[in-house]
Scaffold this active site. Structure first.
Site, short mmCIF file in Angstrom:
data_model
loop_
_atom_site.label_atom_id
_atom_site.label_comp_id
_atom_site.label_asym_id
_atom_site.label_seq_id
_atom_site.Cartn_x
_atom_site.Cartn_y
_atom_site.Cartn_z
N ASP A 57 33.88 12.81 12.14
CA ASP A 57 32.87 13.86 12.02
C ASP A 57 31.94 13.67 13.22
O ASP A 57 31.07 12.81 13.21
CB ASP A 57 32.09 13.71 10.71
CG ASP A 57 30.96 14.73 10.59
OD1 ASP A 57 31.06 15.82 11.18
OD2 ASP A 57 29.97 14.42 9.89
N GLU A 95 36.61 17.03 12.65
CA GLU A 95 35.92 18.21 12.15
C GLU A 95 35.48 19.06 13.33
O GLU A 95 34.87 18.56 14.27
CB GLU A 95 34.72 17.81 11.29
CG GLU A 95 34.03 18.99 10.64
CD GLU A 95 32.94 18.60 9.68
OE1 GLU A 95 31.84 19.18 9.78
OE2 GLU A 95 33.17 17.72 8.82
N ASP A 132 27.51 10.88 6.54
CA ASP A 132 28.29 11.28 7.72
C ASP A 132 29.61 10.52 7.78
O ASP A 132 30.62 11.04 8.21
CB ASP A 132 27.48 11.06 9.01
CG ASP A 132 26.34 12.04 9.11
OD1 ASP A 132 26.59 13.18 9.51
OD2 ASP A 132 25.21 11.67 8.77
#
Length: 184
Positions: free
Chosen positions: A11, A71, A144
């Site tokens: 991410d 992502e 996260d």
């Protein structure tokens, strides 16, 4: 014996980069690692990009993932934020491509849908489902890292062959799929 592979999920972010790793044996996935790279204390954007690249290469050299799931940045209200996220994603992708690891990009909605069945799920819902799926004892304070882990699990669920998602196996594949973005 069942085929084994390792998936690194990322991410990307310029404040926090979350990542998670899973080991896949046959049709079973097992949790390996999740963590985050904290970048808030650095004010130089280029230094942050360098650190993202170096940490991603370090993860690759340590865990030897066979595939990377990342992502994709989403368009919010702030164009500058999206540009920064795109750069963070780009350097993480460059690190993977420099080691010739195939990369698949997933939209945040696609990841949430794969994990929870709801493309509008909250970070907490995604983390809770990952905790259940991977039998994690506890969740990190900052989610996260679970977002990075979610990208890896999404890739596992999609078997790396998702129509419509962007996959890059090499620099030449990246260039070919992004000809309109490259200045000659």
């Amino acid at each position: 014996m069942a085929e084994e592979r390792i998936i690194l999920g990322i991410d990307p972010g310029t404040t926090i980069m979350g990542f998670g790793l899973i080991r896949v044996t046959g049709k079973q996935m097992r949790f390996m690692q999740l963590n985050e790279l904290q970048l808030q204390k650095y004010h130089d954007h280029y230094l942050k990009l360098k650190l993202i690249f170096e940490r991603t290469v370090e993860l690759i050299d340590t865990y030897h993932p066979d595939e990377i799931a990342i992502e994709a940045p989403f368009f919010g209200k702030n164009v500058q934020s999206m540009l920064k996220l795109g750069r963070a994603q780009g350097v993480a992708m460059a690190a993977g491509l420099s080691r010739e690891i195939p990369i698949t990009e997933y939209s945040p909605k696609k990841i949430k849908m794969a994990i929870t069945g709801n493309g509008n799920a909250s970070k907490e819902q995604v983390a809770g489902m990952l905790q259940s799926l991977l039998k994690l004892k506890e969740l990190p304070k900052n989610l996260d890292s679970t977002d990075g882990l979610a990208a890896a699990v999404c890739h596992f669920f999609n078997s790396g062959k998702t129509p419509g998602e962007k996959t890059y196996g090499s620099w030449s594949a990246f260039v070919k799929q992004n000809e309109g973005r490259i200045k000659k």
